[in-house]
Design a protein around this motif. Structure first.
Motif, PDB file in Angstrom:
ATOM      1  N   ASP A 196       0.762  -1.249  -0.110  1.00 59.35           N
ATOM      2  CA  ASP A 196      -0.011   0.074   0.115  1.00 59.35           C
ATOM      3  C   ASP A 196       0.889   1.254  -0.054  1.00 59.35           C
ATOM      4  O   ASP A 196       0.510   2.355  -0.599  1.00 59.35           O
ATOM      5  N   THR A 197       1.950   1.291   0.652  1.00 63.54           N
ATOM      6  CA  THR A 197       2.828   2.458   0.875  1.00 63.54           C
ATOM      7  C   THR A 197       3.600   2.628  -0.328  1.00 63.54           C
ATOM      8  O   THR A 197       3.646   3.770  -0.826  1.00 63.54           O
ATOM      9  N   GLU A 256       1.250   4.210  -3.022  1.00 65.53           N
ATOM     10  CA  GLU A 256       0.804   5.538  -2.613  1.00 65.53           C
ATOM     11  C   GLU A 256       2.359   6.639  -2.713  1.00 65.53           C
ATOM     12  O   GLU A 256       2.196   7.412  -3.223  1.00 65.53           O
ATOM     13  N   ASP A 311       4.697  15.119   0.042  1.00 68.66           N
ATOM     14  CA  ASP A 311       4.967  14.073   1.116  1.00 68.66           C
ATOM     15  C   ASP A 311       6.002  14.683   2.116  1.00 68.66           C
ATOM     16  O   ASP A 311       6.244  15.684   1.978  1.00 68.66           O
TER      17      ASP A 311
END
Length: 671
Positions: free
Chosen positions: A494-495, A498, A652
């Motif tokens: 998932d990271t 992203e 980010d």
């Protein structure tokens, strides 16, 4: 009674919403026909739609004809709202493509027809505005055949063309060219004609319906939404020529959400097309996008009947329903099981598949009152629920919010929506072009649990490899799935997905494969006679914190190249302006592909960088004496050929700068 989910599609101003009004009047749903100009139509329910005279959000109405219940979806025609059309395509059983008898085949008409044919959605072509001065059905038919598809068959002719008295005369069976078109795909029909010298009208009509359902033939009908001429023939054609919705009410529950709106109390209302099974009030349903699944209890069901949504106890396969009670549901979510896992839809393309190009523009939304920043974020988040392609992007450092767009009209609508629905006055920074990054080679990096430089209780190793253009991103593992808890693998994947939203230069990274090469963790530990101590044991946060550092290091070693969006263009202009146009196109970075001349006009086709399209549109009228016509559509991404590599500000915690990143992570985690 059979059901049919029908889409009405067209280029803006072709008369699509007016045709929807006329259809509803013809079948007895409404007593008075609404006007787009007056803002009194059934399907343009938003105040902004009524004021601007354009469709912005898809709307559903229902009627019955010839034993068929039709759920009709009116879609936007302006290309800035193509995302709204995108979501509708996956739920259609058939479509009516509206073409103006005056303007003919336009840019959006071509985009829509290409997509309908690619998705094999049975389509009728309706040539509207036969009562308008300048209407020319012969010219339009030639354009449809040349620029959309040659597999068309007109089912009538027009008398009094271009006058208020225009009317449609259906052809006697068979229509000219119909037999030749049908026998090209039906050997039995050809054999019957050779044997008997004729084919019964009933068999011809059945063959036409069968081949229309297989998208081999596209019947063409004529009419006027304003006068009602030819609309009765269209209603019959919808009922007789387009296929009924498949699906078994007793099968497994499977549906797709194509629209989400908020109710009066702020609750989410999901518009879902049911492909299989039956959903009833109080049912507990699983829903999600494949990676994240949730459950919710249906508190109310509404189905469409006689032009409006009405409360019911259930919605069955083949129908569209409005479901309440499913908190957190989003556009594109699957309800129940994915439709490709239902036997009769096993060969169908997934409903969530993207059919149109992504937005290629981005702008920063700025509140006129600084105190409204929080309210603006809340409002944009809510709008992103209704339109996922808005692409909300927040920069916590600069306290800015960016949205992705298809065009300037969409920006104006967004501004008006924020003012009317949320009471927020906003402005915009300049619109910029959205680029992407692609890896140019392979790169690998790893950090190991226990190393002095690694503050996380995790081992992560990643390799980045380039993939073919259009392949998207994929995540793979070269480590054993049982070597650590699955939740940690999920945290890494998932990271990674992203973090790929911002590459080395800040742009989204596309067309690559990320492979996990190393993994490791600290098992659950504690001091003697004490409970779990997270300072000694790995958690998902360790893997989520370490993965961006490793991924960016691998990307740096692989190297990335920035690619800009490129549009395919078709430019029609007077032939004597060709000598002026070519140097201008070259200066804008356009690459002409083919050039054809037709008498006094010429047609140029080629590609042009998306960032230069607006400049070309502005200069074209002056270069061609106002006679130039330009069509553009996104085609591909190409490496930047000139100028400095554009950098996109990061939003980010900047894993490219290790010290800054670790400080930001420490602040976020409180020490």
């Amino acid at each position: 009674m059979h059901s049919l989910n029908l889409g009405i599609l067209a280029h803006v101003d072709a008369g699509k919403t007016s045709l929807t009004e006329r259809l509803l009047h013809t079948v007895g749903i409404i007593d008075e026909i609404g006007s787009v100009d007056d803002g009194s139509t059934q399907t343009d329910s938003l105040a902004l739609e009524r004021r601007r005279g354009i469709t912005i959000k898809s709307a559903v109405v229902s009627f019955e004809t010839g034993g068929v219940t039709v759920d009709l979806i009116d879609t936007p025609g302006h290309p800035d709202f193509i995302a709204e059309v995108e979501r509708v395509l996956g739920v259609l059983d058939g479509a009516v493509l509206v073409v103006s008898a005056v303007e003919g085949v336009q840019a959006q008409t071509r985009v829509l027809m290409r997509t309908l044919r690619r998705l094999r959605i049975p389509t009728l072509v309706f040539v509207n505005k036969i009562d308008r001065r300048g209407a020319d059905t012969d010219r339009v038919l030639r354009a449809v055949s040349d620029r959309l598809t040659p597999a068309i068959v007109p089912l009538g002719t027009v008398r009094g063309l271009g006058t208020r008295a225009a009317r449609v005369i259906p052809y006697a069976e068979p229509a000219p060219g119909l037999l030749d078109l049908l026998t090209a795909h039906d050997d039995g029909l050809l054999a019957a004609y050779v044997r008997d010298g004729t084919v019964p009208p009933g068999r011809l009509r059945a063959a036409l319906a069968e081949q229309t359902a297989r998208c081999l033939v596209h019947p063409v009908l004529f009419g006027s939404a304003m006068t009602g001429a030819g609309v009765d023939d269209l209603v019959r054609g919808i009922g007789e020529l387009l296929p009924a919705a498949p699906g078994r009410p007793e099968g497994p529950v499977s549906g797709t959400v194509f629209k989400v709106e908020r109710g009066a109390a702020g609750e989410r209302i999901a518009y879902a097309r049911m492909f299989s099974g039956t959903v009833r009030t109080r049912d507990v349903l699983a829903f999600g996008d494949g990676s994240v699944r949730r459950e919710g209890r249906v508190t109310a069901v509404e189905v469409f009947a006689r032009g409006a949504a009405r409360r019911d106890t259930s919605v069955t396969a083949g129908r569209i329903g409005r479901l309440r009670g499913l908190g957190g549901i989003r556009i594109g979510d699957t309800i129940g099981v994915p439709r490709e896992r239902v036997a009769e839809f096993a060969d169908a393309a997934p409903a969530g598949r993207q059919h149109f190009s992504p937005p290629t523009l981005e702008t920063v939304v700025v509140p006129c009152r600084p105190a409204d920043k929080g309210a603006l974020h809340t409002a944009l988040t809510r709008l992103a629920e209704q339109d996922p392609l808005i692409g909300l992007r927040q920069d916590p450092v600069r306290q800015e919010i960016s949205v992705s767009l298809y065009g300037e009209v969409q920006k104006e609508v967004l501004q008006a929506t924020l003012a009317e629905e949320f009471g927020l006055d906003v402005g915009f920074r300049g619109t910029t072009t959205l680029c992407v990054e692609r890896p140019v080679g392979s790169g690998e990096a790893a950090e190991f649990n226990g190393e002095d430089t690694n503050p996380f209780l995790a081992t992560v190793g990643l390799r980045v490899d380039p993939a073919p253009a259009g392949a998207g991103t994929a995540f793979r593992r070269e480590v054993e799935l049982g070597s650590m808890p699955y939740a940690f693998f999920r945290a890494v994947e998932d990271t990674v997905r992203e973090a790929l939203g911002q590459g080395v230069h800040g742009w989204q990274v596309v067309d690559c494969t990320v492979t996990m090469t190393h993994c490791g963790y600290s098992p659950r530990q504690s001091h003697a006679h004490q409970g779990f101590d997270k300072s000694m044991s790995s958690t998902g946060a360790d893997f989520r914190g370490l993965t961006p550092l490793v991924l960016m290091a691998a990307l740096r070693r692989a190297g990335t190249r920035v690619h800009e969006p490129v549009h395919r263009f078709r430019l029609e202009a007077p032939a004597d302006t060709l000598g002026i146009l070519l140097p201008v196109l070259a200066a804008l970075g356009a690459v002409p592909g083919t050039t054809r001349t037709h008498g006094a006009s010429c047609v140029l086709e080629g590609t042009v960088p998306a960032a230069r399209v607006h400049g070309l549109e502005q200069r074209l009228p002056g270069l061609t004496g106002g006679e130039g016509e330009l069509e553009t559509v996104f085609d591909h991404y190409a490496p930047l050929a000139r100028g400095a590599v554009p950098q996109r500000p990061r939003t980010d915690r900047n894993p490219l700068d290790r010290k800054e990143y670790l400080l930001n992570v420490a602040r976020r985690m409180g020490g």
